[in-house]
Write a protein that holds these residues in place. Structure first.
Motif, mmCIF file in Angstrom:
data_model
loop_
_atom_site.group_PDB
_atom_site.id
_atom_site.type_symbol
_atom_site.label_atom_id
_atom_site.label_comp_id
_atom_site.label_asym_id
_atom_site.label_seq_id
_atom_site.Cartn_x
_atom_site.Cartn_y
_atom_site.Cartn_z
ATOM 1 N N PRO A 1 0.667 -1.344 -0.040
ATOM 2 C CA PRO A 1 0.035 -0.018 0.070
ATOM 3 C C PRO A 1 0.906 1.271 0.129
ATOM 4 O O PRO A 1 1.825 1.316 0.487
ATOM 5 C CB PRO A 1 -0.776 -0.067 1.325
ATOM 6 N N SER A 2 0.489 2.193 -0.648
ATOM 7 C CA SER A 2 1.219 3.404 -0.743
ATOM 8 C C SER A 2 0.347 4.702 -0.135
ATOM 9 O O SER A 2 1.174 5.544 0.563
ATOM 10 C CB SER A 2 1.450 4.025 -2.240
ATOM 11 N N TYR A 3 -0.642 4.585 -0.226
ATOM 12 C CA TYR A 3 -1.586 5.828 0.647
ATOM 13 C C TYR A 3 -2.849 5.308 0.849
ATOM 14 O O TYR A 3 -3.627 4.507 0.273
ATOM 15 C CB TYR A 3 -1.355 7.116 -0.189
ATOM 16 N N VAL A 4 -3.739 6.164 1.667
ATOM 17 C CA VAL A 4 -5.141 5.918 1.915
ATOM 18 C C VAL A 4 -5.758 7.262 1.436
ATOM 19 O O VAL A 4 -5.140 8.395 1.534
ATOM 20 C CB VAL A 4 -5.293 5.583 3.421
ATOM 21 N N THR A 5 -6.925 7.081 1.064
ATOM 22 C CA THR A 5 -7.818 8.297 0.746
ATOM 23 C C THR A 5 -9.046 8.304 1.423
ATOM 24 O O THR A 5 -9.566 7.243 1.536
ATOM 25 C CB THR A 5 -7.945 8.320 -0.765
ATOM 26 N N PHE A 6 -9.804 9.515 1.831
ATOM 27 C CA PHE A 6 -11.122 9.572 2.094
ATOM 28 C C PHE A 6 -11.476 11.034 2.160
ATOM 29 O O PHE A 6 -10.587 11.872 1.907
ATOM 30 C CB PHE A 6 -11.204 8.947 3.720
ATOM 31 N N LYS A 7 -12.984 11.049 2.340
ATOM 32 C CA LYS A 7 -13.476 12.527 2.319
ATOM 33 C C LYS A 7 -13.876 12.621 3.592
ATOM 34 O O LYS A 7 -14.703 11.728 4.339
ATOM 35 C CB LYS A 7 -14.622 12.623 1.337
#
Length: 69
Positions: free
Chosen positions: A14-20
């Motif tokens: 995994p390189s990054y996580v995203t969310f709003k």
């Protein structure tokens, strides 16, 4: 006669996580290693219900689900 078939596992890093953020509406992208430092548990299956702070508005966010892309 020997069975020469195998099942392989491809391991993704995994390189990054995203969310709003549900509080400020910001679209957040956090390096995975930094996000792990924010979690109380290392295993993603245990993150449901865990909380962390939005890096933008500093409000508490609770994880309801984890999706892997």
């Amino acid at each position: 006669m020997t069975d020469n078939k195998v099942k392989i596992t491809v391991v993704n890093i995994p390189s990054y996580v995203t969310f709003k953020c549900p509080h400020c509406g910001s679209k957040i992208k956090i390096p995975y290693s930094d996000f792990l430092g924010m979690m109380s548990k290392y295993y993603y299956g245990d993150w449901i219900g865990d909380t962390f702070e939005c890096p933008e508005c500093k409000e508490e966010i609770e994880i309801k689900d984890v999706d892997w892309d």
